[in-house]
Design a protein around this motif. Sequence first.
Motif, mmCIF file in Angstrom:
data_model
loop_
_atom_site.group_PDB
_atom_site.id
_atom_site.type_symbol
_atom_site.label_atom_id
_atom_site.label_comp_id
_atom_site.label_asym_id
_atom_site.label_seq_id
_atom_site.Cartn_x
_atom_site.Cartn_y
_atom_site.Cartn_z
ATOM 1 N N PRO A 1 0.846 -1.198 0.000
ATOM 2 C CA PRO A 1 0.000 0.000 0.000
ATOM 3 C C PRO A 1 0.879 1.243 0.000
ATOM 4 O O PRO A 1 2.057 1.163 0.373
ATOM 5 C CB PRO A 1 -0.766 -0.100 1.328
ATOM 6 N N ARG B 1 -4.533 -0.115 -3.247
ATOM 7 C CA ARG B 1 -4.478 0.261 -1.826
ATOM 8 C C ARG B 1 -3.688 1.570 -1.673
ATOM 9 O O ARG B 1 -2.705 1.625 -0.949
ATOM 10 C CB ARG B 1 -3.847 -0.867 -1.004
ATOM 11 N N ALA C 1 -8.262 4.355 -2.469
ATOM 12 C CA ALA C 1 -8.909 3.415 -1.558
ATOM 13 C C ALA C 1 -9.350 4.055 -0.254
ATOM 14 O O ALA C 1 -10.397 3.691 0.302
ATOM 15 C CB ALA C 1 -7.955 2.252 -1.277
ATOM 16 N N LEU D 1 -5.954 -1.703 4.727
ATOM 17 C CA LEU D 1 -4.738 -1.767 3.926
ATOM 18 C C LEU D 1 -3.947 -3.058 4.135
ATOM 19 O O LEU D 1 -3.119 -3.420 3.312
ATOM 20 C CB LEU D 1 -3.836 -0.566 4.229
#
Length: 445
Positions: free
Chosen positions: A174, A271, A295, A443
């Motif tokens: 992420p 992410r 996200a 995440l």
Amino acid sequence: MVRIWAFFLLFVVFTFNGFSQPNPAQRDSLNRLTQADHQWMMRLLGIESLRPGPSGNPQAPNAANADESKAKTYESVPNPLVLENGKAVKNRTDWENRRSELNELFDREMYGRTPKNLPEVNWERIWEKDTLIGGIEVVYKKMKGIVDNSSFPAISVSIDFEYGVPKNGDKSVPLVMEFGWIWPAGMQRPPAPPGPSWQEQVLTQGWGFGTLIPTSFQADHGAGLRAGIIGLINKGEPRKLDDWGTLKAWAWGAGRALDFLESDSAVDSKRVVIEGLSRYGKAALVTMAYDERFAVGLIGSSGAGGAKLLRRTFGEQVENLASSGEYHWFAPNFISYAGPLTPNDLPVDAHELIALCAPRPVFISVGSPTVEGQWIDAKGMFEAAVLAGPVYELLGKKPLPTHDFPPIQTFLVSGDLAFRQHEGGHTVGPNWPYFIEWARKYLVK
Ligand code: GCU
């Protein structure tokens, strides 16, 4: 004559694009150009004068209201779950229709329309290095997104973006993308809070970080509207009344940086968090609302024009946003709401911008009234988040757990909408650990 004027304007705007800091004479000239553009927009709107906004200085005689008992109960707050034809939104399909309506209203009346068919951006790597940040090995890259300007070569535009990912991390991690400030030369950066930087904190989670420089592709003043990505599309001409403002342009740049990240297998582009503070908190919320690929949102002290209910007579007001210092963030049409229209005439309000982010998670962050001041209006942002709750619920997500404004430092963590007012000033700083704790739900795979 018009040509000479246009060239002069382009020259001024290119020279002061946010990197080179203007000296007082140049600042004067930028101011004049901003005033001229603002006046021209008023003329196009048929407006002769605007209501002045209150002052941000709490000592001033016309200080913005900071007294809760004097905050008027707002009238006419639009319901995000009622369609323009009066029918209730009952399911996801209805919501998709309502979503399009809200997009259109925000486009036309407030943030402006992002043009269709925007030019391609080609990303070049300026450098790449292995480095250590907070004791963590990081691959750090500086990129430049060169915008195709073949439609109007007199204006060049490029996007500055740099990012780092843990060197021996998972295959695709992420990443938290921040709208980054460039501090004017001679102006002091706010002191770094003690403890690890936000970049170190996200790296400790095994996540990457990125910084996008909004002023690299759209300057933060009215004089800059005839350059940057907005000026390129308009071929150096002034905006039309429903044209995009800089918040939409900045959001566009974040989207291009995300396009680029989609091509880097070290990052999981599904992410990616968008984060910003203040005017960039507004930009982060606009980015979340309009680009559904982001996200998670961390929206720092965004205030008026961001997460704060515009109808609330507390702190910064629509009249401030419509003035020559801030109107460039919005479509010219928005100026009308500082006269002859009023904020109560707005067909939308901030809760609906938050609702456009649903079902994706959003954390609303703000500082302490005694340190940060009341201009941002923490409660106005909380109330907007409460009013966005029913949309989250309709989509099977959790709203804020309470409708009552909580005491400072209460962490409302249980929902997909989160809220925390920290003890510090105009920064996201103290809220980073709380954000990370909450965002791990989304995440960490
Ligand atoms: C001013 C402005 C705010 C903005 C802030 C900032 O205070 O009135 O709307 O958020 O600047 O960006 O720091």
